[in-house]
Design an enzyme around this catalytic site. Structure first.
Site, PDB file in Angstrom:
ATOM      1  N   ASP A   1       0.850  -1.182   0.000  1.00 51.04           N
ATOM      2  CA  ASP A   1       0.000   0.000   0.000  1.00 51.04           C
ATOM      3  C   ASP A   1       0.894   1.243   0.000  1.00 51.04           C
ATOM      4  OD1 ASP A   1      -3.002   0.818   0.976  1.00 51.04           O
ATOM      5  OD2 ASP A   1      -1.505   2.130   1.886  1.00 51.04           O
TER       6      ASP A   1
ATOM      7  N   GLU B   1      -5.206   2.233  -3.561  1.00 48.40           N
ATOM      8  CA  GLU B   1      -3.746   2.294  -3.671  1.00 48.40           C
ATOM      9  C   GLU B   1      -3.120   1.039  -3.052  1.00 48.40           C
ATOM     10  OE1 GLU B   1      -5.615   4.280  -1.862  1.00 48.40           O
ATOM     11  OE2 GLU B   1      -4.743   4.679   0.106  1.00 48.40           O
TER      12      GLU B   1
END
Lengths: 557, 130
Positions: free
Chosen positions: A431, A474
């Site tokens: 991430d 993300e």
């Protein structure tokens, strides 16, 4: 965790052993040639045995010295040899062997040419040693950037190097000289705007050398009017990008070009009641590098399709118990095979009947007897189109990675395979740190560039057998079959460092980002855990990294 | 748990011997002894006292499986794990090799940078089992 830093002294030693190995390949090649030369029915047994021993030994050793392609090719022929020994008479075997081994000797020849030109190069690191793959041209795996403007050249190559491309920046003059020595590389990027490419330049003449025209061609220009684009099309450029260049867009195009070259070979399933024909087609397709499975009992079709996951089904139209149409309709009853290309093989020459057959859910109709060339090119083009469609359906538009649902399916399948084959499966969840801040400060389009750049980095740094997906905004998920946690950790940690070194710009400001990751391995977790639970565990490890200050990789141990 | 220190490699190919020796000694930090044949391994094993034996499958004369059989019959292994080194990759072949009493199978071609880690993992697993 220590990285693979290879001391110079060790590199030199590796290089020396590698040089010695090259000599051995040269002598193996002469042995193979002389064994082939006098191959006849009377001495076939003994000679084929000797050829088998040499190939077997090369298949087991060449990869260790960086000659992956040679290793794979030797293994492929060796296995074909073993298989055909039980199926065919000696005259067929001699014919098969002569073709394959001759081609293999040519591959070995090209390797020694490659070596002669690079013998003065300094020793490479172990990583490059593994990657070196000498075949076809001396510049394989390389990308040339033909750019007359030095400043732009430096800028491009600095940015592209992060994506693991071997970039060689050259002027047109230098490129043409290099082509003479070893042919064109896998991909070439040409900036059409510099001097010798003025408005009247005939690109086709400029670039057509004795080695042919460049392959995998990407053209860049400020001018994207019809006249400029048609020039690019005339020299068969695969992509045309308007300047200023968006880096992630260039990387995607470059990737498409380079991956096309080394993309996995088609997987084909054959169903035909003529056993001899099936075996011959299998051998022929395999000699082109394809993976082929013959379905012997049509009653097992659904389970076999699930297991082998072919990309194309080659189906005999007329079989004693069931017709090709019966089988095609049965296959289509299963939603997961809705888009599987089905090609009928038949002796039927009546066009009306052929058209009628195609109404029933198949994609093409090939008339027997069919030449190998035609069979192979039909399979390749069908599979190529199917892959492109598959890409559109199952891949995320921004990143080109698998979508959430698809990567989860892969996780389930790979976990089952790992348990069955008793191998380790590693899962990485990663991430981007403080991504909201990037979006808030620089806007969403800059945020998208950051995501696309990380995606490109992931596609490049993982192996072809690894599966990479965009899990959420993300957040990314990577599945690494046959990989221990330590190894997965090393790869992702190197990616973490590379990503933190990438520079982005927005509103004349430069900035960089970091990522956090969690890495787990099935072999350290209870057997009853399913794929979702493994992903959850990787997620927990990721949050451990976040809690401990971000920009790091955590494992479950 | 004790550490993997001494590795006996049995392989007839000089190139493989050279790169494996480099990998075992320099990358892995082990003490290694290279034998070019099964016969030589049978002769040397008692003196060298390896912690682990890495045994090539296809060798002229005495091949890997027969070398293992003789080592077992002569009582020369005494619990020392034996790992086969092979270019055969079919699962069925790997299983057959394990059934002969090998601890594990490492496929060729191998990566000289990761071979020592692979061996350590196998060694650790072997120790956990005992």
């Amino acid at each position: 965790m220590s990285k693979h830093n290879v001391p110079e002294e060790l590199q030199a030693e590796i290089q020396a052993i590698r040089d010695q190995y090259k000599e051995r390949l040269v002598s193996d090649k002469s042995k193979l040639t002389s064994l082939l030369d006098g191959l006849s029915l009377t001495n076939a047994n003994q000679r084929v045995d000797e050829i088998h021993l040499i190939l077997h030994s090369i298949s087991g050793s060449a990869g260790t010295f960086g000659f992956d392609k040679i290793s794979e090719e030797a293994r492929r022929i060796d296995e074909k040899l073993k298989e055909s020994a039980s199926q065919f008479g000696q005259d067929t075997i001699i014919k098969l062997i002569s073709n394959d081994v001759t081609r293999f000797c040519q591959l070995l020849d090209r390797t020694s040419v490659h070596n002669a030109s690079s013998s003065s190069e300094s020793a490479s690191t172990a990583k490059t040693l593994q990657k070196t793959n000498p075949s076809r041209s001396a510049h394989e795996g390389e990308v040339w950037l033909i750019e007359e403007n030095e400043q732009l050249a430096a800028q491009f190559s600095k940015q592209l190097v992060n994506f693991n491309f071997k970039i060689n920046t050259v002027t047109l003059k230098e490129a043409l000289k290099l082509v003479d020595k070893g042919g064109w590389p896998d991909a070439t990027i040409i900036d059409m705007d510099g001097h010798p490419f003025n408005a009247t330049a005939d690109f086709k003449t400029l670039f057509t050398t004795t080695e042919g025209a460049p392959k995998g061609l990407i053209m860049l220009s400020e001018n994207d009017a019809f006249d400029q684009r048609i020039k690019a099309a005339k020299i068969r450029a695969t992509s045309f990008l308007k300047k200023p260049i968006n880096l992630s867009e260039l990387v995607s195009h470059l990737e498409a070009v380079v991956n096309e070259e080394k993309s996995a070979q088609p997987r084909v399933m054959l169903i035909d009641d003529d056993k001899e024909l099936c075996s011959l087609m299998k051998l022929e397709l395999e000699s082109q590098g394809m993976q082929v499975s013959i379905l012997h009992d049509v009653r097992n079709i659904v389970s076999e399709l699930n297991e082998f996951r072919p990309e194309l089904l080659l189906l005999d139209m007329e079989m004693p118990e069931y017709s090709g149409i019966d089988i095609a309709l049965l296959v289509r009853q299963n939603v997961q095979f809705e888009s599987l290309p089905i090609v009928y093989l038949s002796a039927e020459r009546n066009l009306d009947k052929q058209t009628e057959a195609l109404l029933f859910d198949a994609d093409d109709f090939l008339v027997k007897p069919i030449s190998n060339e035609r069979l192979i090119s039909s399979i390749r083009s069908r599979v190529h189109r199917a892959r492109n469609l598959e890409q559109l359906i199952s891949r995320d538009g921004l990143t080109g990675l698998l979508k959430h649902a698809t990567i989860k399916e892969h996780a389930d399948r790979e976990l089952m395979r790992a348990r069955r084959e008793k191998t380790a499966l590693s899962i990485i969840m990663l991430d981007i740190d403080h991504f909201k801040r990037v979006n808030d400060t620089y806007g969403h389009s800059t945020g998208d560039t950051v995501i696309a750049s990380l995606a490109a980095l992931l596609r490049h740094r993982f192996r072809q057998t690894d599966i990479v997906g965009r899990y959420g905004g993300e957040e990314f998920l990577v599945i690494l079959p046959n990989t221990q946690e330590q190894e997965a950790f090393k790869i992702v940690d190197r990616i973490r460092i590379a990503f933190s070194e990438m520079e982005f710009s927005a509103d004349n400001q430069k900035f960089s980002c970091t990522l956090s990751a969690g890495c787990i391995c099935s072999s350290h977790l209870p057997d009853q855990m399913d794929a979702s639970e493994l992903i959850e565990t990787a997620d927990k490890a990721l949050y451990e990294s976040k809690r401990n200050g971000r920009n790091q990789v955590s494992t479950q141990q | 748990m004790s550490e993997l220190k001494r590795v006996l490699l049995v392989d007839d190919e000089p190139d493989i011997q050279a790169i494996a020796k480099l990998s075992l000694d320099k990358v892995g930090g082990f003490t290694s002894l290279i034998c070019s044949s099964g016969y030589e391994a049978i002769e040397q094993i008692a003196d060298f006292k390896p912690d682990l034996v890495l045994l090539d499958v296809m060798m002229p004369g005495l091949d890997g499986p027969h070398t293992l059989k003789q080592l077992q019959e002569k009582g020369l292994l005494d619990g020392t794990p034996v790992v086969f080194f092979t270019a055969k990759v079919l699962n069925s072949e790997v299983e057959e090799l394990k059934e002969l009493g090998a601890q594990d199978v490492i496929s060729k071609p191998f990566d000289p940078m990761t071979l020592p880690t692979q061996l350590k993992d196998i060694w650790n697993r072997a120790n956990e089992q005992t």
